[in-house]
Design a protein around this motif. Structure first.
Motif, PDB file in Angstrom:
ATOM      1  N   GLU A  28       0.833  -1.206   0.000  1.00 11.64           N
ATOM      2  CA  GLU A  28       0.000   0.000   0.000  1.00 11.64           C
ATOM      3  C   GLU A  28       0.864   1.251   0.000  1.00 11.64           C
ATOM      4  O   GLU A  28       1.992   1.257   0.513  1.00 11.64           O
ATOM      5  N   ASP A  29       0.297   2.359  -0.533  1.00 14.40           N
ATOM      6  CA  ASP A  29       1.074   3.590  -0.616  1.00 14.40           C
ATOM      7  C   ASP A  29       1.225   4.283   0.729  1.00 14.40           C
ATOM      8  O   ASP A  29       1.963   5.273   0.838  1.00 14.40           O
ATOM      9  N   ASN A  30       0.544   3.822   1.777  1.00 16.37           N
ATOM     10  CA  ASN A  30       0.722   4.419   3.096  1.00 16.37           C
ATOM     11  C   ASN A  30       1.837   3.746   3.902  1.00 16.37           C
ATOM     12  O   ASN A  30       2.062   4.074   5.059  1.00 16.37           O
ATOM     13  N   GLN A  31       2.518   2.767   3.291  1.00 15.49           N
ATOM     14  CA  GLN A  31       3.628   2.083   3.962  1.00 15.49           C
ATOM     15  C   GLN A  31       4.905   2.899   3.787  1.00 15.49           C
ATOM     16  O   GLN A  31       5.161   3.466   2.718  1.00 15.49           O
ATOM     17  N   GLN A  34       7.516   1.081   0.608  1.00 16.78           N
ATOM     18  CA  GLN A  34       6.511   0.513  -0.294  1.00 16.78           C
ATOM     19  C   GLN A  34       7.190  -0.421  -1.292  1.00 16.78           C
ATOM     20  O   GLN A  34       8.159  -0.045  -1.956  1.00 16.78           O
TER      21      GLN A  34
END
Length: 499
Positions: A28-31, A34
């Motif tokens: 996910e792009d909130n990691q 990434q």
């Protein structure tokens, strides 16, 4: 400062410092890290700090988190540990305070979201046990030469007998390149020449052994691998009598080098008209020859170290026997008796060597107790020399499995011995062997009326009757078999009967 460095993938080279907040890893792009890989879960794993310790924790990912190729749920990290997330490899870095890092802060340009394919390539090697095959990291390739080189490496690592390992390696290469015959020549010091040690022949090779002395001599002189696809047409050899008379065709000959001299040769011959040996075959033979060279060099160095160690130990034993004149040769005999009994019991080679060492060293503590000031009372000498030997050897690395045989050599199976009153079940088999070997030699050399010694047959009969009480039954059984087949007297010089 501890951090994670990305080793593969589009983020290769980027570093992420491990701070108080967990360092999250996923698709996910909130990691924070990434990884755009279908093998990576949306929230795959996290790296977090507890005081001065750093951990990685798998977040119930589909394909798992690996540390140094081992699947983990949560793992304490140490410097240089490698994390495998999907097909991306990350490294945990925690440099010592005095280490200088020249790569901190370096970032590579490029879009983090860029589509990529792994460039990792691994050699595919067939394994008998599929469970033993590690999970592939990238694309697997098959290569005949690399696979066979890996196979020879396993042979050399697993085979205790180096000569047998060389023979098995010869069999592998001869079959792989389709040679009619394969030969292993090794240097014979006594004869001062290369002598054949192993021959492998294909079923359709014919009875005649075809080896060209001209080719062998050339490789010995140049110390370089040689390939000729047809020796009868090769200008280097076409006038040689051995080439013409034996109708030598395609040949590979490579040297096995030790300390910059030719210690042996691998020689392969193909007599088939439609099958000439190739450059690829030469590369395989040369690579295997290099492995054999390294293995033989290492074995030679190991032998020299063992001889040096044994010479030192025998010097120490001689010093001990000098202070107790009646014990001359006792340590060596106990060593020899113990070794033949261990061999009769089919113990591994390493255990035979440990029994030999224990036999030589079991009485070394007498040097200390007999030279103590004031000297120990006679009744205390036997007990104190055991404890002294234990103190001497307990701090020496590598003696962990030898030490019990020294510590317990005066114990008895029923716990009636000294100084520890240990029973048979609590002693390793090496100790039980040294107990029997020591008691056997003492009775043969100092037993009986006047301490003049007893006939070995009488000693064995008496010890057999005391099996289970004083001595281990299996060791006594092996001692009797060694007496029957004569191996007990091969090196000690001890006669079966006394006058």
């Amino acid at each position: 400062m501890a951090y994670i460095r990305v080793k593969t993938g589009p983020n290769k080279g980027r570093t992420f410092e491990i701070r108080e907040a967990p360092l999250t890893i996923g698709r996910e792009d909130n990691q924070l890290i990434q990884i755009l890989d279908q093998g990576v879960s949306r929230a795959h794993a996290e790296v977090f700090r507890l005081g001065e310790m750093c951990f990685v924790r798998d977040l119930n990912s589909t394909n798992g988190t690996f540390v140094n190729d081992v699947k983990v749920t949560e793992e304490l990290l140490k410097n240089a540990d490698e994390l495998l997330i999907g097909t991306t490899i990350l490294m945990f870095v925690d440099p010592a305070p005095n280490e200088v890092s020249g790569g901190e802060g370096v970032e590579f340009e490029g879009e983090d979201e860029a589509r990529f394919e792994t460039t990792t390539v691994e050699l595919k090697v067939d394994e008998q046990d599929p469970k033993a095959t590690p999970r592939p990291v990238g694309r697997e390739i098959q290569s005949r030469n690399l696979t066979l080189i890996s196979q020879v490496g396993r042979i050399l690592r697993s085979e205790r007998n180096l000569d047998r390992a060389c023979e098995r390696s010869l069999e592998v290469v001869t079959g792989a390149i389709g040679a009619s015959q394969g030969y292993l020549f090794l240097w014979d010091e006594a004869a001062a020449k290369l002598s054949p040690r192993a021959v492998v022949e294909a079923e359709d090779s014919g009875a005649e052994k075809k080896v060209s002395r001209t080719i062998v001599n050339r490789v010995r002189e140049t110390m370089m691998p040689l390939l000729t696809t047809d020796a009868t047409l090769d200008g280097r050899f076409s006038l040689s009598e051995s080439i013409i008379l034996k109708k030598i065709k395609s040949v590979i000959c490579v040297p096995v080098l030790t300390e910059e001299r030719v210690d042996g040769l691998l020689y392969f011959h193909s007599s088939k008209v439609d099958h000439a040996l190739s450059v690829e075959d030469l590369e395989l033979a040369s690579s295997v020859s290099l492995q054999l060279s390294l293995a033989r060099s290492a074995a030679g160095q190991g032998d020299r170290l063992r001889r040096s160690l044994m010479a030192t130990i025998r010097t120490l034993t001689a010093a001990m026997e000098a202070v107790e004149p009646g014990s001359q040769g006792h340590a060596q005999r106990v060593s020899d008796f113990g070794a033949v009994v261990a061999a009769q019991m089919a113990l591994p080679f390493e255990d035979l060597q440990r029994v030999r060492l224990a036999g030589l060293l079991h009485d070394v503590g007498k040097i200390v107790v007999r030279q103590a000031v004031p000297p120990a009372p006679p009744e205390k000498l036997q007990e104190e020399h055991v404890r002294a030997a234990e103190r001497i050897f307990s701090g020496i690395e590598g003696f962990e499995q030898v030490l019990p045989a020294i510590r317990y050599h005066h114990e008895r199976a029923d716990g009636s011995g000294f100084p520890y009153k240990v029973k048979n079940a609590d002693m390793p088999v090496l100790a039980r062997i040294v107990i029997v070997a020591n008691a056997f030699d003492n009775a043969c050399t100092h037993g009986g009326p006047g301490g003049k010694g007893l006939a070995s047959k009488e000693v064995i009969k008496d010890m057999a009757q005391r099996g289970g009480k004083d001595y281990d039954d299996e060791v006594i059984k092996a001692l009797i078999l060694c007496h029957r087949n004569g191996s007990l007297y091969g090196q000690s010089g001890l006669p079966e009967t006394t006058e």
